[in-house]
Design a protein around this motif. Sequence first.
Motif, PDB file in Angstrom:
ATOM      1  N   TYR A 107     -29.675  30.015 -14.295  1.00  0.00           N
ATOM      2  CA  TYR A 107     -29.620  31.219 -13.464  1.00  0.00           C
ATOM      3  C   TYR A 107     -28.510  31.465 -12.565  1.00  0.00           C
ATOM      4  CZ  TYR A 107     -34.178  31.878 -15.787  1.00  0.00           C
ATOM      5  OH  TYR A 107     -35.257  31.768 -16.534  1.00  0.00           O
ATOM      6  N   LEU A 108     -27.986  32.577 -12.309  1.00  0.00           N
ATOM      7  CA  LEU A 108     -27.082  33.008 -11.138  1.00  0.00           C
ATOM      8  C   LEU A 108     -27.954  34.046 -10.435  1.00  0.00           C
ATOM      9  CD1 LEU A 108     -23.534  33.174 -12.691  1.00  0.00           C
ATOM     10  CD2 LEU A 108     -24.297  31.373 -11.381  1.00  0.00           C
ATOM     11  N   GLU A 164     -25.180  32.006 -22.806  1.00  0.00           N
ATOM     12  CA  GLU A 164     -23.925  31.313 -22.478  1.00  0.00           C
ATOM     13  C   GLU A 164     -24.054  29.855 -22.754  1.00  0.00           C
ATOM     14  OE1 GLU A 164     -25.171  33.612 -20.497  1.00  0.00           O
ATOM     15  OE2 GLU A 164     -23.519  35.061 -20.121  1.00  0.00           O
ATOM     16  N   LYS A 165     -25.081  29.375 -22.303  1.00  0.00           N
ATOM     17  CA  LYS A 165     -25.423  27.885 -22.214  1.00  0.00           C
ATOM     18  C   LYS A 165     -25.324  27.437 -24.001  1.00  0.00           C
ATOM     19  CE  LYS A 165     -27.779  25.301 -19.598  1.00  0.00           C
ATOM     20  NZ  LYS A 165     -28.870  25.020 -18.981  1.00  0.00           N
ATOM     21  N   HIS A 166     -26.075  28.448 -24.760  1.00  0.00           N
ATOM     22  CA  HIS A 166     -26.279  28.021 -26.087  1.00  0.00           C
ATOM     23  C   HIS A 166     -24.816  28.312 -26.921  1.00  0.00           C
ATOM     24  CE1 HIS A 166     -28.167  28.325 -30.128  1.00  0.00           C
ATOM     25  NE2 HIS A 166     -27.228  29.529 -30.261  1.00  0.00           N
ATOM     26  N   PHE A 172     -22.116  27.671 -25.319  1.00  0.00           N
ATOM     27  CA  PHE A 172     -21.202  26.756 -24.852  1.00  0.00           C
ATOM     28  C   PHE A 172     -21.707  25.622 -25.668  1.00  0.00           C
ATOM     29  CE2 PHE A 172     -20.521  22.791 -21.923  1.00  0.00           C
ATOM     30  CZ  PHE A 172     -19.229  23.076 -21.983  1.00  0.00           C
ATOM     31  N   LEU A 173     -22.844  25.129 -26.071  1.00  0.00           N
ATOM     32  CA  LEU A 173     -23.445  24.212 -27.035  1.00  0.00           C
ATOM     33  C   LEU A 173     -22.764  24.232 -28.229  1.00  0.00           C
ATOM     34  CD1 LEU A 173     -25.464  21.609 -26.755  1.00  0.00           C
ATOM     35  CD2 LEU A 173     -27.059  23.143 -27.298  1.00  0.00           C
ATOM     36  N   ILE A 174     -22.901  25.224 -28.752  1.00  0.00           N
ATOM     37  CA  ILE A 174     -22.340  25.308 -30.241  1.00  0.00           C
ATOM     38  C   ILE A 174     -20.746  24.838 -30.177  1.00  0.00           C
ATOM     39  CG2 ILE A 174     -21.596  27.090 -31.909  1.00  0.00           C
ATOM     40  CD1 ILE A 174     -24.187  28.603 -31.305  1.00  0.00           C
ATOM     41  N   ILE A 175     -19.947  25.541 -29.323  1.00  0.00           N
ATOM     42  CA  ILE A 175     -18.643  25.191 -29.066  1.00  0.00           C
ATOM     43  C   ILE A 175     -18.620  23.617 -28.851  1.00  0.00           C
ATOM     44  CG2 ILE A 175     -16.591  25.410 -27.543  1.00  0.00           C
ATOM     45  CD1 ILE A 175     -17.188  27.667 -29.380  1.00  0.00           C
ATOM     46  N   SER A 176     -19.288  23.038 -28.106  1.00  0.00           N
ATOM     47  CA  SER A 176     -19.111  21.538 -27.603  1.00  0.00           C
ATOM     48  C   SER A 176     -19.385  20.832 -29.184  1.00  0.00           C
ATOM     49  CB  SER A 176     -20.217  21.083 -26.561  1.00  0.00           C
ATOM     50  OG  SER A 176     -19.841  21.759 -25.564  1.00  0.00           O
ATOM     51  N   GLU A 177     -20.525  21.396 -29.827  1.00  0.00           N
ATOM     52  CA  GLU A 177     -20.766  20.691 -31.003  1.00  0.00           C
ATOM     53  C   GLU A 177     -19.600  20.727 -32.065  1.00  0.00           C
ATOM     54  OE1 GLU A 177     -24.614  22.323 -32.346  1.00  0.00           O
ATOM     55  OE2 GLU A 177     -25.646  20.989 -31.023  1.00  0.00           O
ATOM     56  N   ILE A 178     -19.015  21.797 -32.139  1.00  0.00           N
ATOM     57  CA  ILE A 178     -17.893  21.980 -33.003  1.00  0.00           C
ATOM     58  C   ILE A 178     -16.692  21.155 -32.691  1.00  0.00           C
ATOM     59  CG2 ILE A 178     -16.250  23.521 -33.752  1.00  0.00           C
ATOM     60  CD1 ILE A 178     -18.156  25.884 -33.333  1.00  0.00           C
ATOM     61  N   PHE A 179     -16.471  21.017 -31.278  1.00  0.00           N
ATOM     62  CA  PHE A 179     -15.260  20.180 -30.976  1.00  0.00           C
ATOM     63  C   PHE A 179     -15.729  18.636 -31.014  1.00  0.00           C
ATOM     64  CE2 PHE A 179     -12.391  22.392 -27.604  1.00  0.00           C
ATOM     65  CZ  PHE A 179     -12.500  23.491 -28.351  1.00  0.00           C
ATOM     66  N   ILE A 218     -13.579  25.882 -20.786  1.00  0.00           N
ATOM     67  CA  ILE A 218     -14.166  27.054 -21.439  1.00  0.00           C
ATOM     68  C   ILE A 218     -15.652  27.386 -20.616  1.00  0.00           C
ATOM     69  CG2 ILE A 218     -15.843  27.557 -23.424  1.00  0.00           C
ATOM     70  CD1 ILE A 218     -13.583  25.979 -25.153  1.00  0.00           C
ATOM     71  N   GLY A 219     -16.102  26.170 -20.118  1.00  0.00           N
ATOM     72  CA  GLY A 219     -17.488  26.354 -19.419  1.00  0.00           C
ATOM     73  C   GLY A 219     -17.234  27.197 -18.180  1.00  0.00           C
ATOM     74  N   GLU A 220     -16.116  26.907 -17.395  1.00  0.00           N
ATOM     75  CA  GLU A 220     -15.842  27.546 -16.005  1.00  0.00           C
ATOM     76  C   GLU A 220     -15.389  28.818 -16.408  1.00  0.00           C
ATOM     77  OE1 GLU A 220     -15.147  28.027 -12.083  1.00  0.00           O
ATOM     78  OE2 GLU A 220     -15.845  26.255 -13.081  1.00  0.00           O
ATOM     79  N   TYR A 221     -14.835  29.070 -17.333  1.00  0.00           N
ATOM     80  CA  TYR A 221     -14.278  30.597 -17.797  1.00  0.00           C
ATOM     81  C   TYR A 221     -15.703  31.676 -18.172  1.00  0.00           C
ATOM     82  CZ  TYR A 221     -12.913  34.675 -20.742  1.00  0.00           C
ATOM     83  OH  TYR A 221     -12.646  35.814 -21.228  1.00  0.00           O
ATOM     84  N   MET A 222     -16.675  31.159 -18.603  1.00  0.00           N
ATOM     85  CA  MET A 222     -17.890  31.655 -19.124  1.00  0.00           C
ATOM     86  C   MET A 222     -18.755  31.845 -17.615  1.00  0.00           C
ATOM     87  SD  MET A 222     -19.007  29.686 -22.489  1.00  0.00           S
ATOM     88  CE  MET A 222     -20.548  30.491 -22.854  1.00  0.00           C
TER      89      MET A 222
END
Length: 447
Positions: free
Chosen positions: A120-121, A146-148, A150-157, A30-34
């Motif tokens: 940043y990129l 994106e980081k926010h 990803f953090l929500i997704i990680s917390e859910i997992f 997921i992180g790599e996709y984002m």
Amino acid sequence: MKSLKKSLKNSYIKLILLFSIVIVISLGFIGEYMLQKAKLQLNNAVGFLTYEIGNETTNRTNEIYTKNLVNIDYKAENPILRDLELRIQNNNKIYNEISNKKLINLAENNKIIKSKNLEYLIYKKIILNKNQDPYEVIIIKNLSKEKHFFLIISEIFIFGLIITIVISGKFILSFLKEISYELDNLETINEEISLENLKKINKENKFIEFNKIRDSYNKMIERLDEQNKKQIEFIHNSSHELKTPIFIIGSYINLIKRWGGEDKDILKESIDSIDEEIKSMKTLVEKLLFMAKVNDIIIEKKEIELSDLIFNLIFSLKKQYPEAIINLNPQYIIIYSDESLLKLLFRNIIENSIKYGNKKPIDIYFEEDNEKVKVFIKDRGLGMSEKDLEHIYDRFYRGDKSRNKKINGQGLGMSIVSKILKLTKSTIKIKSEINKGTAVEIDFRKG
């Protein structure tokens, strides 16, 4: 030796570890996709600006600095640019939306650079307009959204993993308790079991597998009980069969002590009777020893000519039963089998025919095909009832005692025959009628 409880716990731990690894790998994807999606956004933005600036003259591109061409036209035309910060420089003219100078210094030409904490990129490219004037374009992508996400997704997992571990842990513990209870029951019953106490399990279990174990256990108990009864019966019958000749021998010895020295007829009668009982005991002991070691017998196959084997056996039996009339129709037949076992097999069957044949002729003949040899032994004697035929292979079983009381025997002959048939992989068929005789058919394989 592994413990079922430990194996289940270890399997559960391995499953949780596997589930955790899957979650980590999934989050990595997921992180790599984002990240790749953010890079694609930068590439699209650079492609758009390359097209727009490359098609403008110097006068038109200078509107970047005078009329805010980026915000009025570029960002209005392409929404991708709205989430990006731009810095465009031509000579000393600069259009700048980037407040962090460190990010500008990190930029490298034609390369997407990640900031230290992946916040940043940064993309830098030199774009030429129609007049070949160079414009240095730096684009910054802020990854905070994106980081926010990803953090929500990680917390859910992670929360889902914790919930899964807790709930599945309770189920596993409950399951282990139920299994432990059933296993402890089986262990208790096994400790209590003995030949004097063969207790069946009648309780129903929650698990089909334990019910199968219970059924198998009960069948084993039935077999043990049956075997135990047979063993007890075997010992009783053996004792009885040995007790009778010992009693007779003792009686004749007492008779010799009293009168044998004075009366030669009594002495001779006693010695002959003792000799007869000793032979009977010897035969019984030999049969008992065979029954005891039958499971350890190793088959030694060799070429056997059946007619010759049976002829020699008849010659031997004639010495013991001189009045016997045995008609052998010889036929040259070769089979491969164990000679000593076949001798014992035919001795028991032919001897039975002599004992119960009522002193009438016994016929022995053969039939042969490509695969099998059939041996037929027929007498015209006492015969047997259907009830007797059902028990003919039982140890120490003898038929109607009122008809057989004058015939010596221990009831082991046909038990030995059945064992030999299994060892040599042969079959037998017996037909009998009372007062008409008995016909025995034995089928052998040639090889």
